[in-house]
Design a protein around this motif. Structure first.
Motif, short mmCIF file in Angstrom:
data_model
loop_
_atom_site.label_atom_id
_atom_site.label_comp_id
_atom_site.label_asym_id
_atom_site.label_seq_id
_atom_site.Cartn_x
_atom_site.Cartn_y
_atom_site.Cartn_z
N UNK A 112 -7.41 8.25 4.92
CA UNK A 112 -7.54 7.36 3.75
C UNK A 112 -6.63 6.14 3.90
N UNK A 113 -5.44 6.37 4.47
CA UNK A 113 -4.51 5.25 4.66
C UNK A 113 -5.11 4.23 5.65
N UNK A 114 -5.69 4.75 6.74
CA UNK A 114 -6.29 3.84 7.73
C UNK A 114 -7.43 3.05 7.08
N UNK A 115 -8.26 3.74 6.31
CA UNK A 115 -9.39 3.06 5.66
C UNK A 115 -8.89 1.96 4.72
N UNK A 116 -7.82 2.28 3.98
CA UNK A 116 -7.31 1.31 3.02
C UNK A 116 -6.74 0.08 3.74
N UNK A 117 -6.01 0.32 4.83
CA UNK A 117 -5.43 -0.81 5.57
C UNK A 117 -6.56 -1.66 6.19
N UNK A 131 0.87 -1.19 0.00
CA UNK A 131 0.00 0.00 0.00
C UNK A 131 0.90 1.23 0.00
N UNK A 132 0.74 2.08 -1.01
CA UNK A 132 1.55 3.30 -1.11
C UNK A 132 0.71 4.48 -0.59
N UNK A 133 1.20 5.15 0.45
CA UNK A 133 0.39 6.21 1.08
C UNK A 133 0.80 7.62 0.62
N UNK A 134 1.68 7.70 -0.42
CA UNK A 134 2.17 9.03 -0.83
C UNK A 134 1.02 10.02 -1.04
N UNK A 135 0.01 9.57 -1.78
CA UNK A 135 -1.04 10.54 -2.11
C UNK A 135 -2.30 10.32 -1.26
N UNK A 136 -2.16 9.55 -0.18
CA UNK A 136 -3.32 9.35 0.71
C UNK A 136 -3.11 10.17 1.97
N UNK A 137 -4.19 10.73 2.50
CA UNK A 137 -4.02 11.35 3.82
C UNK A 137 -4.16 10.24 4.87
N UNK A 138 -3.96 10.63 6.13
CA UNK A 138 -3.91 9.59 7.17
C UNK A 138 -5.20 8.79 7.25
#
Ligand SMILES: Nc1ncnc2c1ncn2[C@@H]1O[C@H](COP(=O)(O)OP(=O)(O)O)[C@@H](O)[C@H]1O
Ligand SMILES: Nc1ccn([C@@H]2O[C@H](COP(=O)(O)OP(=O)(O)O)[C@@H](O)[C@H]2O)c(=O)n1
Length: 454
Positions: free
Chosen positions: A208-213, A199-206
């Motif tokens: 969005x990153x939590x949701x994706x994980x 999962x690349x979080x460069x263009x995700x905010x925090x």
């Protein structure tokens, strides 16, 4: 044997922040292996050990005892009886840990402790070699990355908040040096396990990153549960699958409804401009999607409408139970405007569940943490409910300040200010840690107060 989730990746990718949020949501134990390597480095630095002298470092390992303790849901790192949780977070210790962690004996020393913790608990463990070496049979493996620049920017912000004078160039150089050390060492280098999800979080905010994980974990645990290849599977608690459901946001909201809502919204904005001398500020802080909490001071019955008018997704809000008991037409109207009943003064816990359901269905939620309207415009003390809902749902809180003089009347001058979103995970808010909930609630109230007095 518990369920094991392995989270690896370079510094600043978001591992520990995300792991903490996921652990709080799933009621897992969070194991920060970086903190263990940092503790070893801290011992060496404090005792004046030359970090280039591998022999001396190895000889000192027998003097070290490390424990991870959990107080009020927060992890504390105990080195030889001393709580070093803060002391190990300096740039000096980061670099020292990067050096000492390359020594195979240091890794072997911590390996047993890490494996034991994983055997005894449902855990989410973050580090560099968790999916490849420490927990090769983990139920879920995630490799979290982001560009070095994005990671350095995040670290810089964190250091600046602590008053550290480091520059962007220095932080970037440190990150690149540690990336190099971690990926080039011979023992357990940082690399993606073959069966890890990247999962690349460069263009995700925090958030969005939590949701994706959460989505990845949910999918992986779900797949394992259903898979039918005849292999013996571990027993799993079905609750796990429920609890890692990320907030679903826009995709539950019918686009046609959003369009109709948008047209109505602009019509009402026009009417409000004719009736009041009204201004909205900070509208750039309003997320385009739903599933967010708007926490506001409370001045009038119009407040939910004032707040809702610049959010693209409809808003739900709590209204006192009595309003639902009288006139049926009125009940229909307020329900359709997003109101749901709350029993005041009785510690209504069902309202917390309803609030979370509303957020999960993709709606926005307005909360007035003071609980009652303020007649004189002063912002009162807030209740912690807002923090609890935000921490359980792990959703952003947008502070709102509503200002007008005296009573609301024709041509009253009204200002509605939206502040920058507050992300619960960024301030370590967890529903199992009441202290962290108070910290979040205080932050929300401070922001509301400053928006009112701007
Ligand atoms: N996707 C993201 N977007 C913005 N900031 C983030 C993101 N992920 C993490 N952060 C912030 O970056 C900083 C570093 O994150 P951290 O979890 O400590 O990374 P790691 O554990 O991978 O080193 C923290 O201040 C965190 O709040
Ligand atoms: N499983 C792990 C965890 C950390 N480490 C080392 O420990 C250092 C500190 O780890 P950390 O996770 O606290 O670092 P950050 O990502 O928080 O900056 C890293 O630079 C790695 O060199 C490791 O080698 N293996």
């Amino acid at each position: 044997m518990g369920i094991n989730i392995a989270l690896d990746g370079p510094s600043g990718a978001g591992k520990s922040t995300i792991a903490k949020a996921v652990a709080a949501k799933m009621q897992y134990v969070y194991v920060d292996t970086g903190a263990m390597y940092r503790s070893v480095a801290c011992y060496m630095v404090t005792n004046g050990v030359d970090l280039d002298n591998t022999e001396e470092i190895i000889s000192k390992l027998s003097e070290i005892s490390i424990k991870l303790e959990y107080k009020d849901g927060a992890q504390h790192v105990i080195l030889n009886g001393e709580d070093v949780s803060d002391k190990i977070r300096t740039p000096e210790i980061s670099m020292a840990a990067s050096k000492t962690s390359a020594i195979p004996e240091v890794r072997a020393f911590l390996f047993d402790l890490q494996q034991t913790m994983a055997k005894e608990n449902n855990i989410i463990m973050d580090g560099r070699d968790i999916g490849t070496v420490v927990l090769p049979n983990a139920d879920v493996k995630i490799f979290l990355t982001a560009s070095a620049e994005a990671r350095a920017q995040r670290r810089l912000k964190e250091l600046q908040e602590k008053g550290d004078p480091s520059t962007f160039e220095e932080v970037l150089r440190d990150i690149e040096q540690r990336d190099y050390n971690d990926t080039h060492r011979e023992t357990a280098p940082l690399k993606k396990a073959d069966d890890a999800v990247e999962v690349d979080t460069t263009s995700l905010d925090l958030q969005q990153s939590i949701d994706e994980i959460c989505r990845v974990i949910n999918e992986k645990l779900g797949v394992k549960k259903n898979d039918d290849d005849g292999a013996v599977k571990k027993e799993r608690t079905p609750r796990v699958l429920m609890e890692v459901q990320p907030i679903s946001k826009t995709h539950h909201v019918n686009p046609l409804k959003v369009l109709v809502y948008g047209i109505l919204r602009w019509a009402v904005i026009g009417i409000y401009h004719l009736y009041y001398d009204i201004r909205w500020e900070g509208t750039e802080n309003v997320p385009k999607d739903g599933g967010n909490i708007f926490a506001s001071n409370h001045r009038s019955y119009q407040d939910p409408v004032f707040i809702a008018l610049h959010a693209r997704v409809p808003l739900s809000y709590m209204a006192k139970e009595e309003l639902f008991q009288g006139n049926k037409a009125f009940k229909w109207l307020i329900s359709n405007l997003g109101a749901f009943p709350v029993t005041r003064g009785k510690g209504d816990t069902a309202v917390i569940d309803t609030s979370i359901e509303k957020l999960e269905s993709g709606r926005n939620l307005a909360i007035f943490p003071e609980g009652t309207r303020s007649k004189d415009g002063k912002v009162g003390k807030g209740k912690t409910g807002v923090a609890l809902i935000a921490a359980v749902a792990q959703t952003k809180v947008i502070p709102v300040g509503i200002t007008f003089e005296g009573k609301l009347k024709f041509r009253s001058k009204v200002i509605v200010r939206y502040g920058e979103p507050i992300v619960p995970a960024e301030i370590g808010a967890s529903n199992t840690d009441s202290k962290s909930l108070r910290v979040l609630k205080n932050k929300v109230m401070e922001e509301i107060t400053s928006l009112v007095h701007e």
